[in-house]
Design a protein around this motif. Structure first.
Motif, mmCIF file in Angstrom:
data_model
loop_
_atom_site.group_PDB
_atom_site.id
_atom_site.type_symbol
_atom_site.label_atom_id
_atom_site.label_comp_id
_atom_site.label_asym_id
_atom_site.label_seq_id
_atom_site.Cartn_x
_atom_site.Cartn_y
_atom_site.Cartn_z
ATOM 1 N N SER A 125 -4.370 -1.203 2.099
ATOM 2 C CA SER A 125 -5.273 -2.972 1.736
ATOM 3 C C SER A 125 -5.587 -3.394 1.299
ATOM 4 C CB SER A 125 -4.212 -3.436 3.151
ATOM 5 O OG SER A 125 -2.795 -3.421 3.843
ATOM 6 N N ALA A 126 -6.885 -2.733 1.867
ATOM 7 C CA ALA A 126 -8.428 -2.628 0.462
ATOM 8 C C ALA A 126 -8.445 -2.430 -0.479
ATOM 9 C CB ALA A 126 -8.883 -2.014 1.853
ATOM 10 N N GLY A 127 -7.673 -1.648 -0.750
ATOM 11 C CA GLY A 127 -7.767 -1.238 -2.401
ATOM 12 C C GLY A 127 -6.502 -2.159 -2.816
ATOM 13 N N ILE A 128 -5.974 -2.728 -2.066
ATOM 14 C CA ILE A 128 -4.731 -4.144 -3.177
ATOM 15 C C ILE A 128 -6.017 -4.921 -3.173
ATOM 16 C CG2 ILE A 128 -2.728 -5.316 -2.958
ATOM 17 C CD1 ILE A 128 -1.412 -2.590 -2.263
ATOM 18 N N TRP A 129 -6.071 -5.190 -2.108
ATOM 19 C CA TRP A 129 -7.060 -6.649 -1.879
ATOM 20 C C TRP A 129 -7.828 -6.276 -2.700
ATOM 21 C CZ3 TRP A 129 -12.054 -6.928 -0.110
ATOM 22 C CH2 TRP A 129 -12.587 -8.459 -0.313
ATOM 23 N N LEU A 130 -9.145 -5.194 -3.171
ATOM 24 C CA LEU A 130 -9.807 -5.627 -4.113
ATOM 25 C C LEU A 130 -9.677 -5.678 -5.479
ATOM 26 C CD1 LEU A 130 -12.164 -2.839 -2.994
ATOM 27 C CD2 LEU A 130 -13.505 -5.287 -2.250
ATOM 28 N N PHE A 131 -8.335 -4.625 -6.240
ATOM 29 C CA PHE A 131 -7.793 -5.283 -6.892
ATOM 30 C C PHE A 131 -7.443 -6.672 -7.670
ATOM 31 C CE2 PHE A 131 -5.032 -5.412 -9.921
ATOM 32 C CZ PHE A 131 -5.270 -4.418 -11.106
ATOM 33 N N TYR A 132 -7.314 -7.088 -6.408
ATOM 34 C CA TYR A 132 -6.515 -8.478 -6.537
ATOM 35 C C TYR A 132 -7.451 -9.879 -6.341
ATOM 36 C CZ TYR A 132 -3.288 -12.632 -5.611
ATOM 37 O OH TYR A 132 -2.634 -13.495 -5.365
ATOM 38 N N VAL A 133 -7.942 -9.371 -5.622
ATOM 39 C CA VAL A 133 -9.139 -10.871 -5.797
ATOM 40 C C VAL A 133 -10.225 -10.320 -6.987
ATOM 41 C CG1 VAL A 133 -8.812 -10.994 -3.456
ATOM 42 C CG2 VAL A 133 -10.917 -10.014 -4.204
ATOM 43 N N GLN A 134 -10.186 -9.666 -7.379
ATOM 44 C CA GLN A 134 -11.168 -9.214 -8.723
ATOM 45 C C GLN A 134 -10.537 -9.820 -10.088
ATOM 46 O OE1 GLN A 134 -14.300 -6.257 -8.997
ATOM 47 N NE2 GLN A 134 -13.807 -8.032 -7.424
ATOM 48 N N HIS A 135 -8.929 -10.973 -9.896
ATOM 49 C CA HIS A 135 -8.394 -10.968 -10.722
ATOM 50 C C HIS A 135 -7.492 -12.323 -10.666
ATOM 51 C CE1 HIS A 135 -8.725 -6.582 -12.337
ATOM 52 N NE2 HIS A 135 -9.357 -6.882 -13.195
ATOM 53 N N GLN A 136 -7.591 -12.667 -9.052
ATOM 54 C CA GLN A 136 -6.926 -13.884 -9.393
ATOM 55 C C GLN A 136 -7.139 -14.964 -8.257
ATOM 56 O OE1 GLN A 136 -4.180 -12.302 -10.598
ATOM 57 N NE2 GLN A 136 -2.606 -13.335 -9.715
ATOM 58 N N THR B 181 -3.608 4.702 8.556
ATOM 59 C CA THR B 181 -4.744 5.115 7.558
ATOM 60 C C THR B 181 -4.567 4.462 5.376
ATOM 61 O OG1 THR B 181 -5.485 6.735 8.475
ATOM 62 C CG2 THR B 181 -6.292 7.240 6.036
ATOM 63 N N VAL B 182 -3.304 5.166 5.362
ATOM 64 C CA VAL B 182 -2.424 4.490 4.615
ATOM 65 C C VAL B 182 -2.318 3.323 4.003
ATOM 66 C CG1 VAL B 182 -0.505 4.905 3.228
ATOM 67 C CG2 VAL B 182 -1.190 6.584 3.638
ATOM 68 N N LEU B 183 -2.367 2.566 5.563
ATOM 69 C CA LEU B 183 -2.200 1.087 5.317
ATOM 70 C C LEU B 183 -3.719 0.075 5.473
ATOM 71 C CD1 LEU B 183 0.520 0.391 7.947
ATOM 72 C CD2 LEU B 183 0.674 -0.238 5.793
ATOM 73 N N LEU B 184 -4.147 0.941 5.759
ATOM 74 C CA LEU B 184 -5.676 0.345 5.928
ATOM 75 C C LEU B 184 -6.456 0.161 4.314
ATOM 76 C CD1 LEU B 184 -7.547 -1.213 7.512
ATOM 77 C CD2 LEU B 184 -8.808 0.635 8.145
ATOM 78 N N ALA B 185 -6.538 1.710 4.762
ATOM 79 C CA ALA B 185 -7.604 1.676 2.901
ATOM 80 C C ALA B 185 -6.899 1.811 1.898
ATOM 81 C CB ALA B 185 -7.403 3.391 2.805
ATOM 82 N N PRO C 129 0.333 -0.801 0.354
ATOM 83 C CA PRO C 129 -0.096 0.049 -0.188
ATOM 84 C C PRO C 129 0.919 0.990 0.231
ATOM 85 C CG PRO C 129 -0.992 -1.378 1.952
ATOM 86 C CD PRO C 129 0.104 -1.957 1.120
ATOM 87 N N ILE C 130 1.542 1.593 0.567
ATOM 88 C CA ILE C 130 2.742 2.608 0.662
ATOM 89 C C ILE C 130 2.913 2.204 -0.590
ATOM 90 C CG2 ILE C 130 4.601 3.013 1.726
ATOM 91 C CD1 ILE C 130 3.979 1.702 4.029
ATOM 92 N N VAL C 131 3.882 1.839 -1.439
ATOM 93 C CA VAL C 131 4.244 1.579 -2.265
ATOM 94 C C VAL C 131 3.673 2.321 -3.637
ATOM 95 C CG1 VAL C 131 5.669 0.853 -4.731
ATOM 96 C CG2 VAL C 131 5.807 0.179 -2.309
ATOM 97 N N ALA C 132 2.080 1.357 -3.257
ATOM 98 C CA ALA C 132 1.622 1.866 -4.409
ATOM 99 C C ALA C 132 0.470 2.704 -4.843
ATOM 100 C CB ALA C 132 0.171 0.236 -4.440
ATOM 101 N N LEU C 133 0.039 3.434 -3.322
ATOM 102 C CA LEU C 133 -0.607 4.909 -3.083
ATOM 103 C C LEU C 133 0.454 5.740 -2.891
ATOM 104 C CD1 LEU C 133 -3.566 3.456 -0.284
ATOM 105 C CD2 LEU C 133 -3.444 3.250 -2.813
ATOM 106 N N VAL C 134 1.439 5.887 -1.963
ATOM 107 C CA VAL C 134 2.395 7.301 -1.365
ATOM 108 C C VAL C 134 3.562 7.494 -2.599
ATOM 109 C CG1 VAL C 134 3.614 8.363 0.274
ATOM 110 C CG2 VAL C 134 1.464 6.425 1.105
ATOM 111 N N VAL C 135 4.306 6.052 -3.115
ATOM 112 C CA VAL C 135 5.923 6.541 -3.768
ATOM 113 C C VAL C 135 5.136 6.112 -5.310
ATOM 114 C CG1 VAL C 135 7.262 5.562 -4.073
ATOM 115 C CG2 VAL C 135 7.101 5.743 -1.869
#
Length: 178
Positions: free
Chosen positions: A65-76, A59-63, A6-12
């Motif tokens: 993680s939820a966003g990455i999980w949503l994307f992940y399970v939609q395809h995997q 906040t960043v870790l929770l949101a 989440p840090i890499v995907a949303l912050v960096v």
């Protein structure tokens, strides 16, 4: 997926400028970076950097993680559609390669109907508030893979595509197949 991701995907990641970026995109990212630096700097000055990090990190870790999980399970998911080359089909990839993550209504609302990902993949121009109606009114969407919230949580362990079985498997299942 639930710590560094989440840090890499949303912050960096969004703050980086691709070498191939067009000038307009480059200016946009630089302008946003400057605005964020001023905002974060101002907040750190106002409440202190420790309090800022104590507020932002969970906040960043929770949101994230939820966003990455949503994307992940939609395809995997176990029976996801994976094809390449001449066997690949746009419609099959949209309808069988992304799932209908059937979330409780409250989570569906707060996630912007992202569980109806198969509709989005077939037609990205349908706004999120019309995804459910598009799904309900079009028979083509009624046979897509459906995942419950619990199925989505279990899908996190699926990491590899098994070409012989034509499905996603865990590391343990892949090792047992040797």
């Amino acid at each position: 997926m639930f710590s560094v991701g989440p840090i890499v995907a949303l912050v960096v990641g969004p703050r980086m400028i691709a070498r191939s970026a067009r000038p307009r995109m480059r200016r946009s990212v630089i302008g946003t970076n400057i605005a964020l630096a001023l905002l974060v700097g101002g907040l750190c000055w106002l409440i202190g950097w420790r309090d800022y990090l104590l507020l932002q990190t969970p906040t960043v870790l929770l949101a994230g993680s939820a966003g990455i999980w949503l994307f992940y399970v939609q395809h995997q998911f176990e029976d996801a559609y994976w094809e390449s080359g001449e066997d690949w089909s746009y419609a099959d990839a949209a309808l069988r390669g992304s799932s209908y993550l059937k979330l409780p209504k409250l989570l569906q609302f707060f996630s912007g109907n992202i569980g109806l990902h198969h509709v989005h993949h077939l037609s990205a121009r349908i706004p999120n508030y019309n995804l459910q109606r598009a799904h309900d009114e079009n028979a083509i969407f009624h046979d897509v893979p459906i995942l419950s919230l619990q199925d989505g949580l279990r899908a996190v362990r699926l990491k590899l595509w098994d070409e012989e079985r034509g499905r996603m498997v865990t590391f343990a299942e892949a090792g047992a197949g040797r």
